[in-house]
Design an enzyme around this catalytic site. Structure first.
Site, PDB file in Angstrom:
ATOM      1  N   SER A  26       0.851  -1.197   0.000  1.00 39.13           N
ATOM      2  CA  SER A  26       0.000   0.000   0.000  1.00 39.13           C
ATOM      3  C   SER A  26       0.879   1.235   0.000  1.00 39.13           C
ATOM      4  CB  SER A  26      -0.877   0.010   1.254  1.00 39.13           C
ATOM      5  OG  SER A  26      -1.535   1.254   1.381  1.00 39.13           O
ATOM      6  N   TYR A  68      -1.661  -0.577  10.376  1.00 36.34           N
ATOM      7  CA  TYR A  68      -1.887  -1.095   9.016  1.00 36.34           C
ATOM      8  C   TYR A  68      -0.709  -0.706   8.111  1.00 36.34           C
ATOM      9  CZ  TYR A  68      -3.790  -1.128   4.242  1.00 36.34           C
ATOM     10  OH  TYR A  68      -3.973  -1.324   2.895  1.00 36.34           O
TER      11      TYR A  68
END
Ligand code: NAP
Length: 248
Positions: free
Chosen positions: A143, A157
């Site tokens: 990501s 995350y």
């Protein structure tokens, strides 16, 4: 010989787009999912309706025994895997680091990074020339958060995706001489239902103006890069990353 692809979390979102595109490019696709059998079944149905080859396998890829069963099922159904996309991932409700707890961290890190290690292990055991395999390709779905850190949203995350990038770099070097290429993609603000799981279903619409391109991305735009990195068209590419984040 047909390429055999495992897509973890292939039933929805980015994983579903990868499964559909890879099947259209003649991969036999194992669509892994954890609980949403209906979505995974729909992906398989659509692929087969277009003359492609796909099947769905339920497995929680954060659990070693389930990962081993997943790959044994692929062996028995279509043969030795030649391509893997480590895509399964979750976010947790948005918050600050001073709000995290053990349960949340365990869920995030086992789902987002232990899973990629466990699946990569099973893939390498089947792909590596060291183990009698004939090579293969692995793509890790990281990501943009790994670069940006996601302050005030989910630093944990982001950190799990930072670990994903380290896995990509380290594993690519470990198996480069064994016929296996390992690369990563780093999407950002892609229109899937993942944002609702973080408690912010309108996140992409709300934040897209911050991107240089001024819009969010579609799962299909990520899939194009993933399938290119799997394919022989990228035969001299390993240990690298493609950012799919509208310029940020
Ligand atoms: P999504 O639409 O929420 O889909 C997630 C998929 O992962 C689902 O198919 C889900 O299975 C599966 N999954 C979750 N935990 C699993 C487990 N333990 N075992 C097996 N499968 C599991 O998410 P997405 O947006 O497509 O995200 C896919 C990947 O892209 C993730 O790694 C995410 O971090 C990354 N990413 C997304 C964005 C974005 O903006 N959307 C940005 C950057 C990176 P079920 O369907 O059975 O629940």
């Amino acid at each position: 010989m047909k390429n055999i692809l495992v897509v973890t979390g292939g039933g929805r979102g980015i994983g579903a787009a990868v499964s559909r595109l890879a099947a259209a490019r003649d991969y036999a696709v194992c669509v892994n999912y954890r609980t949403d059998a209906e979505s995974a079944g729909k992906v398989v149905q659509d692929i087969m309706a277009k003359g492609g080859e796909a099947f769905a396998v339920a497995a929680d890829v954060s659990r070693q025994a389930e990962v081993e069963r997943l790959f044994r099922t692929v062996d028995g159904t279509v043969g030795r895997v030649t391509a893997l996309v480590n895509n399964a991932g979750v976010v947790a409700p948005q918050g600050r680091v001073d709000q995290v707890d053990e349960e949340r961290l365990t869920r995030l890190f086992t789902t987002n990074i232990s899973s990629a290690f466990l699946c990569s292990k099973e893939a390498v055991l089947r792909m590596s020339t060291l183990h009698g395999g004939s090579g293969g390709a692995i793509v890790n779905v990281s990501s943009a958060a790994s670069r940006l850190g996601s302050p005030g949203e989910y630093v944990d995350y982001a950190a799990s995706k930072g670990a994903m990038d380290s896995l990509t770099t380290g594993l690519s070097l470990e198996v480069a001489a064994e016929g296996i290429r390992v690369n990563g993609v780093r999407p950002g603000f892609i229109r899937t239902t993942m944002h609702a799981d973080g408690g912010d279903p309108g996140r992409v619409d709300r934040l897209q103006h911050l991107l240089p391109m001024g819009r969010g991305g579609e799962p299909e735009e990520v899939a194009e890069a993933v399938v290119w990195l799997l394919s022989p068209a990228s035969s001299f590419v390993t240990g690298t990353f493609i950012d799919l984040a509208g310029g940020k």
